[in-house]
Design an enzyme around this catalytic site. Sequence first.
Site, mmCIF file in Angstrom:
data_model
loop_
_atom_site.group_PDB
_atom_site.id
_atom_site.type_symbol
_atom_site.label_atom_id
_atom_site.label_comp_id
_atom_site.label_asym_id
_atom_site.label_seq_id
_atom_site.Cartn_x
_atom_site.Cartn_y
_atom_site.Cartn_z
ATOM 1 N N HIS A 8 8.952 -12.224 -2.552
ATOM 2 C CA HIS A 8 8.742 -11.075 -3.432
ATOM 3 C C HIS A 8 7.790 -10.123 -2.790
ATOM 4 O O HIS A 8 6.689 -10.402 -3.168
ATOM 5 C CB HIS A 8 8.648 -11.696 -4.788
ATOM 6 C CG HIS A 8 8.550 -10.595 -5.865
ATOM 7 N ND1 HIS A 8 7.355 -10.249 -6.718
ATOM 8 C CD2 HIS A 8 9.462 -9.942 -6.339
ATOM 9 C CE1 HIS A 8 7.696 -9.474 -7.500
ATOM 10 N NE2 HIS A 8 9.100 -9.175 -7.326
ATOM 11 N N HIS A 50 6.888 -0.081 -4.805
ATOM 12 C CA HIS A 50 7.271 -0.310 -5.983
ATOM 13 C C HIS A 50 7.286 0.554 -6.785
ATOM 14 O O HIS A 50 8.322 1.050 -7.682
ATOM 15 C CB HIS A 50 6.714 -1.611 -6.577
ATOM 16 C CG HIS A 50 7.362 -2.157 -7.988
ATOM 17 N ND1 HIS A 50 6.821 -1.592 -9.048
ATOM 18 C CD2 HIS A 50 8.420 -2.874 -8.425
ATOM 19 C CE1 HIS A 50 7.256 -2.197 -10.078
ATOM 20 N NE2 HIS A 50 8.258 -2.894 -9.809
#
Length: 263
Positions: A8, A50
């Site tokens: 991740h 992100h």
Amino acid sequence: MRPQVLAHRGASHDHAEHTLGAYIAALDDGAQGLECDVRLTADGHLVCVHDRDLRRTAATRGTVSTMDLADLSELDFATWKHPWAELDDERPDVDEEHGKVLTLRKLFEVAADYDRRVELAVETKHPTRYGGLVEQRVVELLSDFGWTGPDSPARVMSFSWQALRRVRRRAPDVRVVQLVDQMGAWPLVRRSVGRDWILGPGVQELREHPRTARRIADSGHEIHVWTVNTRADLELCLELGVSAVISDRPAYVLELLDDLGVH
């Protein structure tokens, strides 16, 4: 069934997320795949970031979508994770490139050049000022690497089903993952996803809503779960027959799978 383990944002428990260093560490730890979020810069480059702004990861008020790649390349995306690292005399030398902004093209190159198959899970972020241009550029990059066929190592993920439909219109064979962060939305999600779409629920939602988690497991869709970092969460995924887990700690999850005797 042993689920595939994806890193991740790289091995982000120990390394600054979305940096080249985090991804190389994840591959060296044995991760079978890499997960990333992508945004478009003002001059049209896909970068692995992100947040829409850079306050958290680069200590600046800048917004990714309003900056050129050259400007982003001047920023430090790694120091926030270990702010006192330079004071450690025993710290190994680190390649400066490993802490800079990472383009999706560079990440694809790393995966393509690795000595084994590396899966890639690319999440497009919405809403964004560039709308469907993000998916267009992702598909164009997949095409550059010859990764738009059914054997592609890459899949595209999003919380937006419209975004995934855009991907499918341009690349019908690319796998897509409908991310789910609210179990209450499952009835609507169920009606909007394609039959061959993968479902990507968050593990916290699976824990807190076991009945809906079972309905998802029984839906006939392949399931990829984020973000799995503990033994209990991994055991839940195994119970539900999950085919891929996305973790900040890929080495730890791989070790847990071995300890649990899952082959």
